[in-house]
Scaffold this active site. Structure first.
Site, mmCIF file in Angstrom:
data_model
loop_
_atom_site.group_PDB
_atom_site.id
_atom_site.type_symbol
_atom_site.label_atom_id
_atom_site.label_comp_id
_atom_site.label_asym_id
_atom_site.label_seq_id
_atom_site.Cartn_x
_atom_site.Cartn_y
_atom_site.Cartn_z
ATOM 1 N N THR A 1 0.689 -1.333 0.261
ATOM 2 C CA THR A 1 0.060 -0.016 0.133
ATOM 3 C C THR A 1 0.912 1.604 -0.043
ATOM 4 O O THR A 1 -0.244 2.452 0.299
ATOM 5 C CB THR A 1 -0.924 -0.072 0.877
ATOM 6 O OG1 THR A 1 -0.158 0.074 2.225
ATOM 7 C CG2 THR A 1 -1.906 -1.007 1.134
ATOM 8 N N TYR B 1 9.764 -10.082 -3.852
ATOM 9 C CA TYR B 1 8.821 -8.863 -4.303
ATOM 10 C C TYR B 1 9.289 -7.470 -4.935
ATOM 11 O O TYR B 1 9.982 -6.578 -4.479
ATOM 12 C CB TYR B 1 8.002 -7.624 -2.659
ATOM 13 C CG TYR B 1 7.182 -6.802 -3.242
ATOM 14 C CD1 TYR B 1 6.809 -7.087 -4.192
ATOM 15 C CD2 TYR B 1 6.783 -5.520 -2.418
ATOM 16 C CE1 TYR B 1 5.100 -5.631 -4.867
ATOM 17 C CE2 TYR B 1 5.539 -4.484 -2.880
ATOM 18 C CZ TYR B 1 5.127 -5.326 -4.376
ATOM 19 O OH TYR B 1 4.377 -4.404 -4.057
ATOM 20 N N LYS C 1 5.403 -11.475 -6.121
ATOM 21 C CA LYS C 1 5.085 -10.940 -5.994
ATOM 22 C C LYS C 1 6.039 -10.025 -6.835
ATOM 23 O O LYS C 1 6.347 -9.325 -6.667
ATOM 24 C CB LYS C 1 4.641 -9.889 -4.380
ATOM 25 C CG LYS C 1 3.469 -8.893 -4.966
ATOM 26 C CD LYS C 1 3.026 -8.400 -3.648
ATOM 27 C CE LYS C 1 2.466 -7.119 -3.498
ATOM 28 N NZ LYS C 1 2.008 -6.633 -2.206
#
Length: 275
Positions: free
Chosen positions: A46, A136, A164
């Site tokens: 986020t 990630y 990810k």
């Protein structure tokens, strides 16, 4: 190994002066848990992770670990990344003895390490955390793009269980052929273009929209990856939800929606939320 096919990337709660509100974050996680959600990602997505100091990250970790019902009954993934490797290693060391289920290992923004430097960075963090690790890769946000060769090399480590990928999603097709671990997972970051990503081989979801409608998003994703029929009504409802969240700043919208439910998620750290 992580069993849940979807985790929710929860925002970090802040007070109006942008100071840390850990209890607000935990209250939101408890709400998701009470609705049947079994996995969350904390301090790892986020767009807020790099606004947090090491001291703030350690405080979040300590307070979360003290929540015995959550830590024993949920798969809690903790984000580990820093522009300074020493700070990321210190956080990894503190995570190691806890019941944290896994880490999401991101790469430093702005400084553009060479691939070899990034490999050493990743291997040190993994060694000190001793937790299942999701790599990630998010070049749009960090400026650094983990190469396919580096991903394949890291996938050979026993603790590396997934990726990810927020960069070149199409390379998942070739990575699935080249990575020997057949239980290696590919996580989509958020719900945009999710059907296309699933068709390319993504089989897990790091959800943003699930912060607002957790069960609806989870049911939609599970149906998608298991090739069940998704009704036209379900498609319309999801499309409407995603339009609301992803028009403008998704984080600001998510926090506003959580606040409206009576959970004190507070503000974004500016400049996010300026509009």
């Amino acid at each position: 190994m992580l069993k849940e096919k979807m985790h929710i990337a929860v925002p970090t709660a802040f007070y109006e002066d942008e100071s840390l509100n850990i209890q607000g974050t935990i209250e939101h996680i408890k709400s998701l848990y009470s609705q049947g959600i079994q996995s969350v990602l904390v301090c790892g997505s986020t767009g807020e992770q790099h606004s947090l100091t090491l001291k703030e990250k350690l405080k979040i970790l300590d307070d979360l670990v003290a929540e015995e019902e959550l830590i024993h009954n949920m798969e809690i993934i903790f984000g580990v990344s820093s522009i300074r490797q020493k700070e990321a290693v210190e956080l990894a060391k503190r995570i190691q003895p806890t019941k944290i289920a896994a880490i999401l290992l991101g790469y430093p923004p702005y400084i553009l390490p060479a691939q070899e430097e990034a490999l050493i960075y990743a291997k040190k963090i993994i060694r000190f955390s001793q937790k299942p690790t999701i790599l990630y890769n998010n070049p749009k946000r960090t400026g650094f793009d983990l190469s396919s060769e580096s991903i394949i090399e890291l996938s050979g480590l026993d603790l590396v269980i997934g990726l990810k990928e927020a960069g070149n999603t199409k390379r998942v097709l070739s990575l699935k052929r080249e990575i020997r671990n057949k239980n290696f997972y590919f996580y989509a970051g958020g719900e945009m273009q999710l059907e296309e990503k699933v068709s390319l081989g993504f089989n897990r979801l790091s959800s943003i929209a699930g912060n607002i409608h957790p069960l609806k998003v989870k049911q939609w994703f599970i149906k998608m990856v298991s090739k069940q029929t998704i009704t036209e009504q379900e498609k319309l409802e999801i499309a409407s939800l995603l339009d609301e969240i992803y028009t403008g700043s998704p984080l600001a919208y998510v926090k506003k929606s959580i606040n409206e439910k009576g959970i004190t998620m507070g503000v974004c750290r500016s400049p996010l939320g300026n509009v």
